[in-house]
Design an enzyme around this catalytic site. Structure first.
Site, PDB file in Angstrom:
ATOM      1  NE  ARG A  25      -3.552  -2.559   0.269  1.00 48.10           N
ATOM      2  CZ  ARG A  25      -3.285  -3.970  -0.300  1.00 48.10           C
ATOM      3  NH1 ARG A  25      -2.195  -3.880  -0.986  1.00 48.10           N
ATOM      4  NH2 ARG A  25      -4.096  -4.696   0.153  1.00 48.10           N
ATOM      5  CB  SER A  66      -8.195  -1.382   4.858  1.00 50.20           C
ATOM      6  OG  SER A  66      -8.544  -2.567   4.508  1.00 50.20           O
ATOM      7  CD  GLU A  72      -5.141   0.574   2.893  1.00 51.30           C
ATOM      8  OE1 GLU A  72      -4.902  -0.434   3.573  1.00 51.30           O
ATOM      9  OE2 GLU A  72      -5.815   0.403   2.114  1.00 51.30           O
TER      10      GLU A  72
END
Ligand code: FAD
Length: 336
Positions: free
Chosen positions: A162, A236, A332
């Site tokens: 990510r 998320s 995130e």
């Protein structure tokens, strides 16, 4: 193309929180982008795709630009691959469906991720054992201050979990215009992750295809993840934390049920959702900000929560995970 002032971003972020942009414009060509940047280049600039990985915690005191460069074009093919160049403003899942319908393999496990193509390299989007780095060839990006187009290869992007240079050393410096992917003519099926096999069995699929895998993933995602059109969220909220083998074994001695997967680099990636759940947050709600009752990794807006309320909840969750397990969670979602 019109520049709007004091413009509401509520419908431009999947959390559905209210925030205003000092200036707002959408662009569908490089000429339009150049024009607006020439007039408004003094302040800060934020590029918006689908707003599905963003949390606005205050108004944006600058120019918000909505990327609407579209188009999906096959530009080349060789014995094994098809090369597809895609406008950054193109919807990601529309691009995935284009590939699935044309038998271009490699994106089937990334079906139904919200957002636009331009954001896919930003955080090297990933799901069900696949990441875009596996099919990425190159991208074209506009350097905001130098006003020139720069090409990035796979190596230039420095993709991680990510993560990419666009989240790190080049943060806010480039506007991604197009992305070229290298798809496979011969599919390599990956059904080892999550509940894919179970879903295929349930549907009586005997012969694998990219179409059946894509459909299985669409079904799983639709049943597991909250739909942002119904409950505001950005998927998320936290990354799954990575620890050393030694740290993981120490944690496992005290918490025998702790969940972790060994990685290629020898470290262990732990399930952040499990850690959050153990701290009692799953299903927690304060006002309209909450931690989803099926997916502890997903923070939600049940209606009128502010970005700050959601972010404050995220910080409290981080703090309690740190206190209980000594593990640092990383956000995130891009906090703006
Ligand atoms: C229900 C749900 C499920 C999700 N599941 C997943 C998942 O499985 N895997 C996953 O990786 N993510 C997932 N996400 C997160 C999100 O969908 C992805 O990160 C997606 O790529 C974000 O795209 P976007 O266009 O909405 O980006 P935005 O939220 O608009 O922007 C995200 C960041 O990228 C920047 N950006 C956007 N476009 C450009 C551009 N053209 N040039 C430069 N910078 C740009 C923005 O400035 C911002 O910093 C999920 C989100 C939701 C709501």
């Amino acid at each position: 193309m019109q520049v709007q002032q004091n413009y509401s971003l509520k419908t431009y972020n999947t959390f559905g929180v209210e925030a205003y942009a000092k200036y707002f414009a959408s662009f569908s060509s490089i000429d339009e982008l150049n024009l607006v940047l020439t007039d408004y280049s003094s302040g800060s600039t934020l590029i918006l795709g689908g707003g599905s990985n963003i949390l606005f915690i205050k108004n944006y005191d600058g120019l918000v630009l909505k990327n609407e460069i579209t188009g999906i074009h096959t530009i080349h093919e060789d014995e094994d691959h098809i090369y597809v160049k895609t406008g950054a403003g193109e919807n990601w899942h529309r691009f995935v469906m284009h590939c699935i319908n044309n038998n271009f393999a490699g994106v089937e496990n990334l079906s139904l991720i919200p957002g636009c193509v331009g954001a896919s390299p930003m955080q090297n989007i990933g799901a069900y054992g696949a990441e875009i780095k596996d099919i990425f060839l190159s991208l074209e990006a506009f350097h905001v201050s130098e006003k020139k187009i720069v090409n990035f290869s796979l190596n230039d992007c420095d993709f991680g979990y990510r993560d990419s240079v666009f989240k790190g050393k080049y943060k806010d410096q480039f506007i991604i215009l197009t992305v070229t992917y290298r798809l496979n003519k011969k599919p390599q099926f990956n059904i080892s992750y999550g509940a894919i096999k179970e879903e295929l069995d349930k549907r009586g699929v005997n012969e694998l295809s990219i179409q059946s895998i894509s459909q299985a993933i669409i079904n799983i995602r639709s049943s597991k993840l909250p739909d942002p059109n119904v409950i505001g969220n950005a998927g998320s909220f936290f990354k799954n934390p990575e620890v050393t083998q030694h740290e993981f074994h120490q944690l496992k001695r005290i918490n025998p049920n702790i969940i972790g997967y060994e990685m290629q680099n020898g470290n262990v990636k732990m399930a952040a959702a499990w850690l959050i759940e153990q701290c009692g947050w799953k299903g927690f709600r304060r006002g309209d900000a909450g931690c989803h009752n099926k997916q502890a990794l997903v923070l939600v807006n049940y209606g009128t929560a502010s970005g700050k309320e959601i972010n404050d909840l995220g910080e409290e969750i981080k703090q309690s995970v740190k206190e209980k397990f000594g593990v640092e969670l990383e956000t995130e979602v891009n906090i703006i």
